[in-house]
Design an enzyme around this catalytic site. Structure first.
Site, PDB file in Angstrom:
ATOM      1  N   ASP A 281       0.824  -1.201   0.000  1.00 20.02           N
ATOM      2  CA  ASP A 281       0.000   0.000   0.000  1.00 20.02           C
ATOM      3  C   ASP A 281       0.870   1.267   0.000  1.00 20.02           C
ATOM      4  O   ASP A 281       1.835   1.376   0.758  1.00 20.02           O
ATOM      5  CB  ASP A 281      -0.900  -0.006   1.246  1.00 20.02           C
ATOM      6  CG  ASP A 281      -1.799   1.209   1.328  1.00 20.02           C
ATOM      7  OD1 ASP A 281      -2.754   1.284   0.545  1.00 20.02           O
ATOM      8  OD2 ASP A 281      -1.533   2.078   2.185  1.00 20.02           O
TER       9      ASP A 281
ATOM     10  N   GLU B 248       1.483  -0.013  -4.993  1.00 18.52           N
ATOM     11  CA  GLU B 248       0.578   1.115  -5.232  1.00 18.52           C
ATOM     12  C   GLU B 248       1.422   2.370  -5.034  1.00 18.52           C
ATOM     13  O   GLU B 248       1.856   2.652  -3.916  1.00 18.52           O
ATOM     14  CB  GLU B 248      -0.608   1.120  -4.267  1.00 18.52           C
ATOM     15  CG  GLU B 248      -1.579   2.241  -4.584  1.00 18.52           C
ATOM     16  CD  GLU B 248      -2.454   2.650  -3.418  1.00 18.52           C
ATOM     17  OE1 GLU B 248      -3.537   3.202  -3.658  1.00 18.52           O
ATOM     18  OE2 GLU B 248      -2.057   2.450  -2.254  1.00 18.52           O
TER      19      GLU B 248
END
Length: 596
Positions: A263, A302
């Site tokens: 993330d 990401e």
């Protein structure tokens, strides 16, 4: 693992904690009398081998001031983050996937899901029972939103504080292993979301005895950054790095996961000679290569930045470090098509960006081209995970509506057909496969003033994101309310009457026959595009022995001027005459490759 609770080959358990900010630490075994002293090394490690402890024993570490804290490497927290940790035998589960080696990335069709809302029960066990339905339509990988232990009974998962413990609201760690075992039985890979850029706001006790965990030299949207800078912080930074790297190894080794989605990697700042994520990637891939049989493990970033150098392939199409990067550009630009937003002065420019994001992946601004732009030429489309909606894209709408509740069915089918047959790796969000209309709002379960602050902050965030006034925010759900969480649960009754599952089954069968087999050896950019008018474009990719082409008219009226050659493998909508596409129509075709 070098820390945490480890069952010993003889008897007892070795307990180990890195606490350089503490002079003394004691071990508290539940229902075992007095706290037990732990031996301290000069580096700050505390250790004790306790013969009376066993699998199932509950324990905490007690600091000098009497504060009892959970093990930061706890494998299970039966009573949430503020309760005791539990000793788990990592070898107790009887795996049935001994021959599983994973799947080539080129075969991946991802399905993002949240364990707590995927089923009415919200458990690992209940999720395992739904995997047959996913396999039947052609899903080959599930991407599970972060499930590490967070405070409270409900959360998106990105507020985790105990990174090694699957949250107890979803079940026992062995229940998660069962879910993964069943997934492998169906040929489905399991990708796990992990958060290595911050800890959640409640339940993180690490700074109390490990103050060097965080650094004020770098900031993130969630506060001080984790201190990975080994060149400046020495052994303390090494232990921060090990906490994260060992966590990645833990999931792929003990839980047999096939990959990790990291993330917001742009928020992981490290000025060391070797970035912590590069070291993580190297060690994870070393584990996969050494495993018998060797396993394919995929690492996905990401990242808001261009990380093309991290995505390079060798001439056989194999990645050295990171398998892919989330391609937010496609979702943002295809959203304009579903909104039928082609009236602005920049409509042609937006369509060019739209076509470029589908053809090539992550869009780099002109001023960022140069060395990184040159590297980008060697990044194939399979280096990008593309999507139309995700947890963030849905949850950040004021009403948390899905595309099926916002756009005409014909527009949704056109955009989804564009997504699902692109050489990029497609990902859908749970429920897309039957046209779910249930919302997916942000939800959490914090107590006291923190809970009130989160509710207030969320409202301010939505107001700023959408430039919305109080009237517009009237129906924005409160993340702290249980009803908000319950509204996000999928309504599986919708699937019974939906025609979408058959549509997905048919189009994904076309992907596996005509697209996926030509992707495995790709090692460089291979797409080119042309724009006909706002909302209408044509793209071609030279793959292994064939040319894949798509003609897309994402407008609410007909468009002509398309090349009409090649064998049609999928037509979404209508093509009344050759070279023309009706409103919201997409034609996919293949021809012999024109490029050597």
């Amino acid at each position: 693992m070098p820390f945490g609770a480890q069952l010993m080959p003889e008897d007892g358990v070795r307990f180990r904690l890195f606490a350089p900010g503490a002079e003394t630490v004691r071990l508290r075994l539940e229902n075992a009398g007095d706290d037990l002293p732990m031996q301290r090394s000069k580096e700050g490690w505390f250790e004790r081998v306790e013969p009376t402890a066993e699998a199932g024993s509950r324990y905490r570490f007690v600091l000098e001031d009497g504060t009892a804290v959970a093990d930061p490497a706890s494998r299970f927290q039966p009573d949430d983050v503020h309760g005791p940790s539990q000793v788990i035998d990592p070898l107790a589960f009887a795996w049935a996937d001994g021959g599983w080696q994973g799947r080539p990335w080129s075969q991946s069709v991802l399905y993002e899901l949240h364990i707590g809302t995927f089923t009415p029960e919200g458990t690992f066990a209940a999720a395992a029972e739904k995997l047959t339905l996913l396999a039947e339509i052609g899903i080959t990988a599930i991407e599970i939103m972060c499930l590490a232990d967070f405070a409270g009974n409900r959360n998106w998962g990105y507020d985790a504080v105990l990174l090694y413990a699957p949250d107890s609201t979803y079940g026992h760690p062995n229940d998660l292993k069962h879910l993964i075992d069943v997934a492998h039985r169906h040929g489905i890979q399991v990708i796990l979301d992990v958060v290595y850029n911050h800890f959640g706001p409640e339940g993180n006790d690490l700074p109390k005895y490990f103050p060097q965990l965080l650094t004020k030299d770098h900031c993130t949207p969630w506060g001080d950054a984790l201190n990975f800078d080994e060149d400046n912080a020495g052994d303390c930074a090494r232990q921060v790095r090990e906490l994260i790297i060992q966590n990645a190894l833990y999931w792929v080794e003990e839980f047999h996961v096939d990959g990790l989605r990291l993330d917001a990697t742009h928020a992981i700042v490290d000025t060391s000679k070797v970035h912590v994520l590069d070291e993580l990637a190297s060690r994870v891939h070393e584990f996969g290569a050494a495993h018998q049989p060797p396993r394919q493990i995929h690492l996905i970033r990401e990242d808001e930045q261009n990380v093309a150098p991290k995505l390079l392939r060798n001439e056989k199409g194999h990645c050295e470090k990171f398998t892919a990067q989330w391609n937010h550009d496609m979702s943002h630009l295809l959203g304009a098509a579903m909104r039928q937003d082609f009236s602005g002065a920049q409509e042609d420019e937006e369509t060019t960006k739209q076509a470029e994001s589908v053809a090539e992946g992550f869009i780099i601004a002109v001023e960022e081209r140069g060395e990184s732009g040159d590297v980008r030429c060697h990044v194939p489309p399979t280096a990008f995970v593309s999507f139309v909606q995700t947890h963030d894209l849905i949850g950040n709408r004021i009403g948390a509506e899905r595309i099926h509740a916002l756009a005409p069915p014909a527009a949704v089918r056109a955009v989804m057909s564009l997504l699902l047959l692109t050489p990029q790796i497609p990902m859908i969000f749970m429920g897309d496969e039957f046209g779910a209309t249930t919302p997916f709002p942000y939800f959490c379960d914090f107590g006291g003033d923190l809970g009130k602050a989160v509710s207030r902050g969320r409202r301010e965030f939505l107001a700023q994101l959408h430039n919305a006034d109080e009237a517009a925010l009237k129906n924005a759900p409160d993340p702290q309310q249980e009803s908000t969480f319950l509204s996000a649960k999928l309504d599986w009754a919708q699937r019974e009457e939906s025609t979408w599952p058959d549509w997905y089954r048919r189009i994904l069968a076309v992907r596996q026959e005509h697209v996926s087999p030509s992707l495995e050896s790709l090692h460089q950019r291979c797409g080119e595009f042309r724009v006909l008018r706002a909302g209408a474009f044509q793209i071609g990719w030279d793959l292994d022995g064939k040319r894949l082409e798509v003609s897309a008219n994402l407008r609410p009226d007909a468009t002509d001027g398309f090349d009409a050659g090649g064998e049609t493998i999928w037509l979404e909508g209508q093509s009344s005459v050759p070279g023309s596409l009706d409103a919201f129509s997409v034609r996919w075709s293949v021809t012999s490759s024109t490029r050597s």
